[in-house]
Design a protein around this motif. Structure first.
Motif, PDB file in Angstrom:
ATOM      1  N   CYS A 192       0.769  -1.268  -0.095  1.00  0.00           N
ATOM      2  CA  CYS A 192       0.306  -0.329  -0.112  1.00  0.00           C
ATOM      3  C   CYS A 192       0.985   1.288  -0.375  1.00  0.00           C
ATOM      4  O   CYS A 192       1.640   0.906   0.637  1.00  0.00           O
ATOM      5  CB  CYS A 192      -0.833  -0.013   1.081  1.00  0.00           C
ATOM      6  N   GLN A 193       0.862   2.031  -1.155  1.00  0.00           N
ATOM      7  CA  GLN A 193       1.709   3.794  -1.296  1.00  0.00           C
ATOM      8  C   GLN A 193       0.797   4.410  -1.124  1.00  0.00           C
ATOM      9  O   GLN A 193      -0.692   4.962  -1.257  1.00  0.00           O
ATOM     10  CB  GLN A 193       2.017   3.428  -2.376  1.00  0.00           C
ATOM     11  N   LYS A 194       0.921   5.634  -0.449  1.00  0.00           N
ATOM     12  CA  LYS A 194       0.691   6.785   0.229  1.00  0.00           C
ATOM     13  C   LYS A 194       0.821   7.636  -1.162  1.00  0.00           C
ATOM     14  O   LYS A 194       2.330   7.973  -1.473  1.00  0.00           O
ATOM     15  CB  LYS A 194       1.069   7.227   1.687  1.00  0.00           C
TER      16      LYS A 194
ATOM     17  N   ASP B 141     -10.301  -1.705  -9.012  1.00  0.00           N
ATOM     18  CA  ASP B 141     -10.677  -1.912  -9.983  1.00  0.00           C
ATOM     19  C   ASP B 141     -10.141  -3.190 -10.348  1.00  0.00           C
ATOM     20  O   ASP B 141      -9.178  -4.431 -10.094  1.00  0.00           O
ATOM     21  CB  ASP B 141      -9.165  -1.415 -10.880  1.00  0.00           C
ATOM     22  N   THR B 142     -11.342  -3.570 -10.689  1.00  0.00           N
ATOM     23  CA  THR B 142     -11.371  -5.620 -10.507  1.00  0.00           C
ATOM     24  C   THR B 142     -10.168  -5.865 -12.414  1.00  0.00           C
ATOM     25  O   THR B 142      -9.594  -7.775 -12.228  1.00  0.00           O
ATOM     26  CB  THR B 142     -12.416  -6.273 -11.322  1.00  0.00           C
TER      27      THR B 142
ATOM     28  N   LEU C 196      -6.184  -1.540  -5.421  1.00  0.00           N
ATOM     29  CA  LEU C 196      -7.556  -1.154  -4.483  1.00  0.00           C
ATOM     30  C   LEU C 196      -7.163   0.816  -4.275  1.00  0.00           C
ATOM     31  O   LEU C 196      -5.903   1.411  -3.350  1.00  0.00           O
ATOM     32  CB  LEU C 196      -7.416  -1.007  -2.570  1.00  0.00           C
ATOM     33  N   TYR C 197      -8.187   1.685  -4.249  1.00  0.00           N
ATOM     34  CA  TYR C 197      -8.195   2.407  -4.079  1.00  0.00           C
ATOM     35  C   TYR C 197      -8.433   3.221  -2.625  1.00  0.00           C
ATOM     36  O   TYR C 197     -10.396   3.420  -3.093  1.00  0.00           O
ATOM     37  CB  TYR C 197      -8.035   3.727  -5.277  1.00  0.00           C
ATOM     38  N   VAL C 198      -8.478   3.626  -1.921  1.00  0.00           N
ATOM     39  CA  VAL C 198      -9.032   4.184  -0.691  1.00  0.00           C
ATOM     40  C   VAL C 198      -7.983   5.971  -0.453  1.00  0.00           C
ATOM     41  O   VAL C 198      -7.217   6.132  -0.727  1.00  0.00           O
ATOM     42  CB  VAL C 198      -8.778   3.849   1.059  1.00  0.00           C
TER      43      VAL C 198
ATOM     44  N   LEU D 149      -4.276   6.224  -0.636  1.00  0.00           N
ATOM     45  CA  LEU D 149      -3.648   5.033  -0.906  1.00  0.00           C
ATOM     46  C   LEU D 149      -3.875   3.991  -1.970  1.00  0.00           C
ATOM     47  O   LEU D 149      -5.185   3.900  -2.349  1.00  0.00           O
ATOM     48  CB  LEU D 149      -4.189   4.844   0.644  1.00  0.00           C
ATOM     49  N   VAL D 150      -3.499   3.690  -2.762  1.00  0.00           N
ATOM     50  CA  VAL D 150      -2.662   2.690  -3.561  1.00  0.00           C
ATOM     51  C   VAL D 150      -2.471   1.502  -2.807  1.00  0.00           C
ATOM     52  O   VAL D 150      -1.472   1.519  -2.516  1.00  0.00           O
ATOM     53  CB  VAL D 150      -1.899   3.115  -4.933  1.00  0.00           C
ATOM     54  N   CYS D 151      -3.602   0.458  -3.302  1.00  0.00           N
ATOM     55  CA  CYS D 151      -2.727  -0.681  -2.549  1.00  0.00           C
ATOM     56  C   CYS D 151      -3.013  -1.588  -3.384  1.00  0.00           C
ATOM     57  O   CYS D 151      -4.289  -1.699  -4.368  1.00  0.00           O
ATOM     58  CB  CYS D 151      -4.573  -1.061  -1.659  1.00  0.00           C
ATOM     59  N   THR D 152      -1.913  -2.174  -3.729  1.00  0.00           N
ATOM     60  CA  THR D 152      -1.447  -3.509  -4.795  1.00  0.00           C
ATOM     61  C   THR D 152      -1.682  -4.682  -4.316  1.00  0.00           C
ATOM     62  O   THR D 152      -0.169  -5.284  -4.153  1.00  0.00           O
ATOM     63  CB  THR D 152      -0.333  -2.938  -6.259  1.00  0.00           C
ATOM     64  N   PRO D 153      -2.086  -5.959  -5.484  1.00  0.00           N
ATOM     65  CA  PRO D 153      -2.459  -7.294  -4.838  1.00  0.00           C
ATOM     66  C   PRO D 153      -0.815  -7.682  -5.171  1.00  0.00           C
ATOM     67  O   PRO D 153      -0.252  -7.658  -6.183  1.00  0.00           O
ATOM     68  CB  PRO D 153      -3.166  -7.581  -5.364  1.00  0.00           C
ATOM     69  N   LEU D 154      -0.065  -9.140  -4.903  1.00  0.00           N
ATOM     70  CA  LEU D 154       0.656  -9.341  -5.224  1.00  0.00           C
ATOM     71  C   LEU D 154       0.109 -10.377  -6.475  1.00  0.00           C
ATOM     72  O   LEU D 154      -0.971 -11.358  -6.597  1.00  0.00           O
ATOM     73  CB  LEU D 154       1.534 -11.105  -3.533  1.00  0.00           C
ATOM     74  N   VAL D 155       1.245 -10.841  -7.448  1.00  0.00           N
ATOM     75  CA  VAL D 155       0.790 -11.007  -8.065  1.00  0.00           C
ATOM     76  C   VAL D 155       1.389 -12.498  -8.570  1.00  0.00           C
ATOM     77  O   VAL D 155       2.560 -12.470  -8.194  1.00  0.00           O
ATOM     78  CB  VAL D 155       1.704 -10.096  -9.969  1.00  0.00           C
ATOM     79  N   SER D 156       0.765 -13.218  -8.996  1.00  0.00           N
ATOM     80  CA  SER D 156       1.001 -14.856  -8.547  1.00  0.00           C
ATOM     81  C   SER D 156       1.461 -15.499  -9.240  1.00  0.00           C
ATOM     82  O   SER D 156       1.272 -14.760 -10.579  1.00  0.00           O
ATOM     83  CB  SER D 156      -0.244 -15.511  -7.584  1.00  0.00           C
TER      84      SER D 156
END
Length: 416
Positions: free
Chosen positions: A49-51, A391-392, A397-399, A409-416
């Motif tokens: 999660c990046q500010k 964003d599907t 996730l943007y909060v 705050l921008v949260c980016t999921p791990l890429v499997s």
């Protein structure tokens, strides 16, 4: 009426209020949960999660709302998705900001309906302030809610912003072009007696929208109306609103509103009841029919359907802490973002168990809806969450934080 009868009536009304608001009182007034500094369902919040901050003058804070601006090509394929959000402070003017996840140069091809020209467009990288053009001098700009109609084939988008100016509340109409995405042109100011206290918008076309009216600011009736502004954008028009219809009356503190991707369902946040009300929508007439109400474990602020028709609900877990934050008595207030999806599993009293603070300990399970926590924080990572977007396509996730610094705050999921 005798004193005894008055006291009896008071007891009845108080009992009704307490019963109706029991989950809000218990979860968001009397009880404070022990939240983690940060929890992100997509992985490690500290790492993922990046500010997002304005490094020039630290202007990106107090961001109340955010919305996606979708850019489609001539074949109506989604090419790019941007995030736009308003900042509250009207001194001297509030501002709009645009975030693009990655910089990109694209060839915009317009359809024959709009234009036959082609142009190479450089999309802005990361975070940029949007400059207001032709905005009336001396007119406050205190943006609260914002919605942008998608762009197709490079055409300009209509943008509507709820403006809580000092003298009264307006809805401002702007025009935004993909060719110049950091310049937004003011079209007109919409003022109407139907705007009791506008809070949030949901667009039903480029030229019409639903608008919620909360009631705590004006002590008037909370109404949801459907608005058709005049097709004549002249600011001097004597009939700025062609038609208005109340479609959902008496929603206690009607706050955020969102329309599903199919257009057939509308969700409205009732902040004071800690609930989301769902309505079936007639896509021809925009009439709404109440279906059900689903509880959430906090006071919901803004809501947004993602492309999979899961409703992203963001709000305030403890209202008193939020009040203390406004008065500078605490450094931050907690944040909570949840996903509400149509139920696919059996109903269970144990749900949302992966979250540090589980919703199942605060509200009963819903027969129709699955609730899952996406983000939680004491406020240390992001304070006083007000809006969440998912964003599907990317999973991002943007909060935004109502009184947070920075505001996004921008949260980016791990890429499997």
């Amino acid at each position: 009426m005798t004193l005894r009868h008055r006291l009896s009536a008071l007891v009845i009304l108080t009992s009704f209020f307490v019963y109706r608001s029991q989950y809000t009182l218990r979860n968001s007034i009397f009880y404070t949960a022990e939240f983690p500094d940060a929890y992100y369902a997509g992985g490690d919040a500290a790492a993922q999660c990046q500010k997002m901050a304005d490094e020039v003058d630290d202007a990106l804070k107090f961001c109340e709302d955010e919305t996606f601006w979708d850019l489609f090509d001539a074949a109506e394929k989604l090419e790019e998705r941007k995030v736009m959000g308003p900042l509250l402070n009207p001194e001297p003017l509030g501002s709009l900001w645009l975030y693009s996840p990655t910089p990109k140069v694209v060839q915009e091809v317009s359809t024959s309906f709009f234009s036959s020209k082609k142009a190479a467009v450089t999309l802005p990288a990361q975070l940029q302030r949007v400059n207001l053009v032709d905005y009336p001098e001396g007119h406050d700009f205190h943006p609260l809610g914002v919605k942008v109609y998608p762009s197709f084939g490079g055409n300009s988008s209509n943008v509507y912003v709820v403006n809580h100016a000092r003298q009264r509340t307006f809805i401002e109409q702007f025009e935004l072009s993909p060719a110049t995405p950091t310049v937004i042109t003011h079209v007109r100011t919409l003022s109407s007696p139907y705007f009791v206290s506008p809070n949030a918008l949901a667009l039903t076309s480029p030229d019409s929208f639903y608008v919620t009216n909360d009631h705590l600011l004006t002590r008037r009736l909370p109404l949801l109306g459907h608005i058709y502004p005049s097709s004549n954008p002249n600011p001097t028009s004597t009939t700025p609103i062609e038609s208005h219809k109340i479609v959902a009356p008496f929603v206690p503190f009607s706050n955020g509103i969102s329309i599903s991707s199919t257009g057939e369902r509308v969700a409205i946040a009732s902040t004071s009841l800690s609930a989301i009300r769902f309505y079936a929508r007639n896509t021809s007439t925009n009439a709404l029919t109440f279906e059900e109400s689903v509880l959430v474990p906090f006071c919901p602020d803004n809501i947004d359907y993602d492309d999979g028709d899961s409703l992203i609900v963001t709000g305030h877990p403890n209202f008193l802490t939020l009040v203390k934050l406004v008065r500078d008595r605490v450094p931050y207030a907690p944040s909570w973002v949840m996903s509400l999806s149509p139920r696919t599993n059996k109903v269970s009293t144990m749900f949302d168990m992966e979250a540090p603070v589980s919703a199942s300990g605060k509200i009963p399970s819903s027969n129709s809806t699955e609730l899952s926590t996406l983000f939680q924080s004491t406020g240390a990572l992001l304070s006083s969450s007000s809006t969440g977007l998912r964003d599907t396509r990317s999973g991002n996730l943007y909060v935004t934080g109502l009184y947070g610094e920075p505001g996004l705050l921008v949260c980016t999921p791990l890429v499997s």
